[in-house]
Design a protein around this motif. Structure first.
Motif, PDB file in Angstrom:
ATOM      1  N   GLN A 199       0.816  -1.224   0.000  1.00 54.02           N
ATOM      2  CA  GLN A 199       0.000   0.000   0.000  1.00 54.02           C
ATOM      3  C   GLN A 199       0.844   1.267   0.000  1.00 54.02           C
ATOM      4  OE1 GLN A 199      -2.595  -0.550   3.329  1.00 54.02           O
ATOM      5  NE2 GLN A 199      -3.842  -2.019   2.224  1.00 54.02           N
ATOM      6  N   LEU A 200       1.739   1.318  -0.933  1.00 58.18           N
ATOM      7  CA  LEU A 200       2.631   2.478  -1.033  1.00 58.18           C
ATOM      8  C   LEU A 200       1.793   3.760  -1.151  1.00 58.18           C
ATOM      9  CD1 LEU A 200       5.756   2.922  -1.420  1.00 58.18           C
ATOM     10  CD2 LEU A 200       5.183   3.316  -3.819  1.00 58.18           C
ATOM     11  N   PRO A 201       1.903   4.649  -0.172  1.00 58.28           N
ATOM     12  CA  PRO A 201       1.046   5.832  -0.242  1.00 58.28           C
ATOM     13  C   PRO A 201       1.527   6.830  -1.279  1.00 58.28           C
ATOM     14  CG  PRO A 201       2.392   5.884   1.734  1.00 58.28           C
ATOM     15  CD  PRO A 201       2.771   4.645   0.986  1.00 58.28           C
ATOM     16  N   SER A 202       0.557   7.509  -1.843  1.00 56.83           N
ATOM     17  CA  SER A 202       0.872   8.550  -2.807  1.00 56.83           C
ATOM     18  C   SER A 202       0.204   9.817  -2.294  1.00 56.83           C
ATOM     19  CB  SER A 202       0.292   8.096  -4.141  1.00 56.83           C
ATOM     20  OG  SER A 202       0.485   9.052  -5.096  1.00 56.83           O
ATOM     21  N   ASN A 203       0.830  10.933  -2.534  1.00 58.12           N
ATOM     22  CA  ASN A 203       0.265  12.215  -2.096  1.00 58.12           C
ATOM     23  C   ASN A 203       0.019  12.310  -0.608  1.00 58.12           C
ATOM     24  OD1 ASN A 203       0.114  14.191  -3.964  1.00 58.12           O
ATOM     25  ND2 ASN A 203      -1.477  13.092  -5.098  1.00 58.12           N
ATOM     26  N   LYS A 204       0.873  11.678   0.148  1.00 59.23           N
ATOM     27  CA  LYS A 204       0.711  11.710   1.603  1.00 59.23           C
ATOM     28  C   LYS A 204       1.885  12.494   2.178  1.00 59.23           C
ATOM     29  CE  LYS A 204      -0.062   8.451   5.396  1.00 59.23           C
ATOM     30  NZ  LYS A 204       0.962   8.993   6.260  1.00 59.23           N
TER      31      LYS A 204
END
Ligand code: GAL
Length: 820
Positions: A610-615
Motif C-alpha cells: 500500500q505504497l502511499p501517494s500524495n501523503k
C-alpha cells in the motif's frame, strides 16, 4: 646518474621555490613578468574530491591559468571551535589539486561570502553569540572573524600553499562586496572596513589582497569589479591593476524560477571588451557551479542545482558551445599576452560605438575592433583594410591585420545533453519501494523541547541544525470569548518560509511564498472547539538569507504576529496569540533517528505494501544498482512534492519538483545575444518543474545495492523515480570556413550524422536545413566517413574537404548534426 640527480634537484627547487607576486597599475607581476590571468570559480564543497581533478583539468584545457574559490566558514566551523575539513570540505586537498594541475589559485577567504550559500557562509551560532553585530565594528564579531581567518591563513601557510612559499595561491580576498551594502552601517561600517584591511595586511603573507566592489578600499587593498560587464571599471588607485573578480556567466536559480541562460557570444564579448580596455585578471563566476548538497543552499528558495549555466555543467560535463568558444578566446588572448601587458596602447574611436584598440610593442601590434551597437553590424576601413564587425561583438587581430577571433562567430560544437537510461536496471518499474510515516504526533499533541511566552526567530531556537521547527500553542476558548464566531481564521506572518498548519491534530493548510516575498501573511480557515485547542505550526526554512545590509538579522520563522480572527457581520475581532506561551520542537523524528542512513532493511517498520501517494510527511526507501560507466549520475524526482533525498546516507539536497517554474517570459530560440544581458533576458523551462534532476556524485555510489531515501514533506508519488546518466546526445556545429571544427560525443562514439551541408545552411541545431547554395560533394557522406565510430573527430572546413560550391563570394559555413 649525477646529471639526473641534478635535474631532479633543480626540478624540485623549481616546483617549490617561492614565486614573487606583485602588481603595478597595468597588471599582476609574477616572477618579474606582467601577466594576463584567466581564472574560473570552482567552489570545492559544491562537488566532491573525486570530481576535482577532472574539473580542474577541464578548466585547464579550457584555457584557464587560475582557479578561484571562496572559503566556506559555516562548512568548516559548524559548531564553535569544532572544525571540519573532511571530504568535500577539504580545502587543502582542493588547493593541492589546483597546484598539481599547474594552475594558480585565488583564495577569497571572506569569510562572509554571499555565494547563494546558506547565511552567506556565516555559521548561525555567530548570530546567537551575546552582543554580536555582524560586519561592523563589533568586538564579538571581529574576534570570531579574526579567529577563523587566522585559522585559514595558518593552515595554508603550514601547507606551503602561498605563492611566496612556492604554492599556487597568488591572491587573497578579504570580505566580499561590503561596498554594495555598507552605507546603512554608517561610520562603524567604515571602521570595520579599515579593520578588515589592516587585519589582512597584518598576516604578511607576501601576496596581494583584493576587496571586491569596494571603491573606498584602503591601500594596499586592490578594489575589484563584479558584474556582467566590467570594461567601464577603473580601480581606485593608479597603482592597482584592473581586475574582474566575478564575470557572471549565467545566473543562479530559485524554486519557482526559470532556467537562466547567458549566451556564449555575450560572455565572450564581455571578456574581450575587458581585456581590450586594459583588464589583467578576469574570473568566471562560475566556471563550474555544481550542487548545493544537503542544507547548504542559501536562501530563501535557492535551488539545489547551482549549475549557473557555467562552462562546466552542474555534473562536470563540458557545456558547449560556451566552454569551447571561450577556450578559443583564451588561446587568442594568450597569444598576444606580451602586447597586452607591455604594449603601448592607442584607442581610436571610429564613431557610432565602434572602437579600435592597438597594443603595440617593438615590431608587433595586436588590435581589438569592437562594435557595441545592439543591432547594427559595422563595416569600416581600418589601416587601409576593410572589416565587418557584427553588432555587439569584438574582433581580435593578433597580428594587427587578420581577424582570428570574433566573439559573435562560434566555431565550436553545440552539445545537447541526453539523460540516458540506467542499463543496470529497467527503471522505474524495477524499483521496489518501502515506506513509513514520519511521526508528527508528538508535535501535534504539543510535546516540545522548550517554551517561551513569545514568538522567537527560528534560527535562534534551532541554531539552524534543521529546516524544521514546530511552533505549538494552546488556546482555551469559552463560550463568551469575544473572538468566537462561525467565521474564524488563523492569520500567520510567515517571514517567507514554508508552513504546515495543524489544529487539534488536523491539517488545516500548507503555504509557501513566491520567491522574493519575504514577509507574507497567510490565513487558514479554522473551526475552534470550546475548551482547549492545540495549534501546531511547522515552519520550514529553505536556506537562510545570504545578501543585503544586516541580512543576518532578517527574520526567519514565525515571528508573528499570529492571530485568531473572528468575524461577526461587519465586525472583526482579533485575538493576538503572539505573546501566548509557545512551545518549540526542533527537527523531525525520522531525521533524528537517521531513517536516511544507508543501513539495511532489517528494520521491520518499513512497509512494502500500500505504497502511499500524495501523503505528506512520508519516508520512502528503495535500493538500486548504479548505472554502468563513468558518466555523471542523476536521479529524476519528478512526481514528488518537496523534501530531502539521501543516497547511501549522503544528503543530496532539498528537492521540490512540484514547484513549477512560472509559465511566462521564456525566450524563443535562438536567444538574441546582442545587447546587455540581465538574468531575465534569456530564460527557459517555463511551466516545468524548477528542478527535476538531482546530482548523485559517482563517489556516493557503490557496486551492488545502493539506497535512496526520500523524506516527502508535501506529498508525492515515488513510482516515477529513476536514475540516469548525463552526457552528450547530439553534437552540432555551425562553423565558418577555414576553421577546424571538433565534434565530440565525449565518452561515447559518434553513431550517425543526421545533417551536413557546406555552403550557406540555415536553422539551428536540431532543425538545420540547406540554404541556397552548397558544395557539389556529399558533405554528409564525407563526415560520416570521418567521424562515425569515433569519440572525437576534427573537420577542416574548406573546399578542400567538401569540394567547390556555387555560393559565390561569401564566407561559407558548415552545419552538421551528429548523433551520439
Ligand atoms: C555577488 C556575490 C557572489 C554571488 C553573486 C551572485 O554579489 O559576490 O557571492 O552571490 O553575486 O551569484
Amino acid at each position: 646518474m649525477f646529471f639526473s640527480l641534478l635535474c631532479f634537484l633543480s626540478l624540485f627547487a623549481l616546483l617549490t621555490s617561492a614565486v614573487n607576486v606583485s602588481h603595478d597599475g597595468r597588471a599582476f607581476i609574477i616572477d618579474g613578468q606582467r601577466r594576463i590571468l584567466i581564472s574560473g570559480s570552482i567552489h570545492y564543497p559544491r562537488s566532491t574530491p573525486e570530481m576535482w581533478p577532472d574539473l580542474i583539468q577541464k578548466a585547464k584545457e579550457g584555457g584557464l591559468n587560475t582557479i578561484e574559490t571562496y572559503v566556506f566558514w559555516n562548512a568548516h566551523e559548524p559548531v564553535r571551535r569544532q572544525y571540519d575539513f573532511s571530504e568535500n570540505n577539504d580545502l587543502i586537498r582542493f588547493l593541492k589539486t589546483v597546484d598539481q594541475a599547474g594552475l594558480y589559485a585565488i583564495l577569497r577567504i571572506g569569510p562572509y561570502v554571499c555565494a547563494e550559500w546558506n547565511y552567506g557562509g556565516f555559521p548561525v551560532w555567530l548570530h546567537n553569540l551575546p552582543g554580536i553585530e555582524m560586519r561592523t565594528a563589533n568586538k564579538v564579531f571581529m574576534n570570531e572573524m579574526q579567529n577563523f581567518t587566522t585559522l585559514i591563513v595558518n593552515k595554508i601557510t603550514e601547507e606551503k600553499l602561498l605563492a611566496s612559499q612556492g604554492g599556487p595561491i597568488i591572491i587573497a580576498q578579504i570580505e566580499n562586496e561590503f561596498g554594495n551594502v555598507m552605507d546603512p552601517y554608517g561610520d562603524a561600517g567604515k571602521v570595520y572596513l579599515d579593520w578588515c584591511a589592516a587585519m589582512a595586511e597584518s598576516y604578511d603573507i607576501g601576496i596581494p589582497w583584493i576587496m571586491c566592489q569596494q571603491s573606498d578600499a584602503p591601500q594596499p587593498m586592490i578594489n575589484t569589479c563584479n558584474g556582467y560587464y566590467c570594461d567601464q571599471f577603473t580601480p581606485n588607485n593608479p597603482n592597482s591593476p584592473k581586475v574582474w573578480t566575478e564575470n557572471w556567466v549565467g545566473w543562479f536559480k530559485s524554486w519557482g524560477g526559470q532556467d537562466p541562460h547567458r549566451t556564449a557570444e555575450d560572455v565572450a564579448y564581455g571578456v574581450a571588451r575587458f581585456y581590450q580596455t586594459g583588464g589583467t585578471l578576469q574570473n568566471y563566476y562560475m566556471y563550474h557551479g555544481g550542487t548545493n548538497f544537503g542544507r547548504t543552499a542559501g536562501g530563501p528558495y535557492i535551488t539545489t542545482s547551482y549549475d549557473y549555466d557555467a562552462p562546466l555543467d552542474e555534473f562536470g560535463n563540458i557545456a558547449q558551445p560556451k566552454w569551447g568558444h571561450l577556450k578559443k578566446l583564451h588561446e587568442v588572448l594568450k597569444s598576444i599576452e606580451k602586447n597586452l601587458v607591455y604594449g603601448n596602447v592607442t584607442e581610436i574611436d571610429l564613431g557610432n560605438y565602434v572602437k579600435a584598440t592597438v597594443y603595440a610593442t617593438n615590431g608587433s601590434s595586436s588590435v581589438f575592433l569592437s562594435n557595441s551597437n545592439i543591432t547594427a553590424d559595422a563595416t569600416f576601413t581600418f589601416n587601409g583594410k576593410q572589416y565587418t564587425v557584427p553588432a555587439w561583438s569584438v574582433s581580435i587581430l593578433p597580428d594587427g591585420e587578420t581577424e582570428e577571433y570574433n566573439t559573435a562567430k562560434i566555431n565550436v560544437q553545440t552539445s545537447v545533453n541526453e539523460h540516458w537510461p540506467n542499463e543496470a536496471e529497467k527503471q522505474p518499474e524495477s524499483l521496489k519501494w518501502f515506506w513509513r510515516p514520519e511521526n508528527i504526533h508528538a508535535a501535534l499533541k504539543g510535546k516540545s523541547h522548550s517554551s517561551a511566552k513569545k514568538l522567537i526567530d527560528q534560527k535562534e531556537v534551532t541554531n539552524d541544525v534543521s529546516d524544521y521547527l514546530w511552533y505549538i500553542s494552546s488556546l482555551h476558548l469559552d463560550k463568551d470569548d469575544p473572538v468566537w464566531s462561525n467565521d474564524m481564521s488563523l492569520r500567520v506572518n510567515t517571514s517567507g518560509e514554508v508552513i504546515h498548519a495543524y489544529l487539534n491534530g488536523h491539517h488545516i493548510g500548507t503555504h509557501w511564498n513566491a520567491y522574493g516575498i519575504l514577509n507574507d501573511k497567510v490565513e487558514f480557515k479554522i473551526k475552534l472547539k470550546r475548551g482547549n485547542n492545540v495549534i501546531s505550526l511547522l515552519s520550514v526554512t529553505t536556506g537562510l538569507q545570504n545578501y543585503g545590509s544586516f541580512f543576518d538579522t532578517w527574520h526567519t520563522g514565525l515571528v508573528g504576529p499570529i492571530q485568531v480572527i473572528g468575524r461577526k457581520g461587519d465586525e472583526t475581532i482579533i485575538k493576538d496569540l503572539s505573546s501566548h506561551k509557545w512551545h518549540y520542537r526542533i527537527g523531525l523524528d525520522g531525521w533524528d533517528k537517521k531513517f536516511f542512513s544507508g543501513e539495511s532493511f532489517s528494520n521491520t517498520k518499513w512497509a512494502s505494501d500500500q505504497l502511499p501517494s500524495n501523503k505528506s510527511f512520508t519516508w520512502y526507501k528503495t535500493t538500486f544498482k548504479a548505472p554502468l560507466g563513468n558518466d555523471p549520475v542523476v536521479v529524476d524526482l519528478e512526481g514528488l512534492g518537496k523534501g530531502f533525498a539521501w543516497v547511501n546516507g549522503h544528503n543530496i539536497g532539498r528537492y521540490w519538483p512540484a514547484y513549477l517554474a512560472a509559465e511566462d517570459g521564456c525566450s524563443t530560440d535562438p536567444c538574441d545575444y546582442r545587447g546587455e544581458y540581465s538574468a531575465t533576458k534569456c530564460i527557459y523551462n517555463c511551466g516545468k518543474p524548477t528542478q527535476k534532476w538531482y546530482h548523485v556524485p559517482r563517489s556516493f555510489l557503490r557496486d551492488g545495492d545502493n539506497t535512496l531515501v526520500l523524506l516527502e514533506e508535501m506529498g508525492g508519488n515515488p513510482s516515477y523515480v529513476n536514475f540516469r546518466t548525463v552526457s552528450v546526445g547530439t553534437a552540432c556545429g555551425n562553423a565558418y570556413e577555414s576553421h577546424t571544427l571538433e565534434l565530440s560525443c565525449q565518452s561515447r562514439p559518434i553513431s550517425a550524422i543526421k545533417f551536413a551541408s557546406f555552403g550557406n545552411p540555415q536553422g539551428t541545431c536540431g532543425s538545420f536545413y540547406k540554404g541556397t547554395c552548397e558544395s557539389n560533394n556529399d558533405s554528409l557522406a564525407i563526415i560520416e566517413k570521418m567521424c562515425v565510430g569515433k569519440e572525437t573527430c576534427s573537420i577542416d572546413i574548406s573546399e578542400k574537404t567538401f569540394g567547390s560550391t556555387n555560393c559565390g563570394n561569401i564566407t561559407k559555413r558548415l552545419a552538421v548534426e551528429a548523433v551520439c
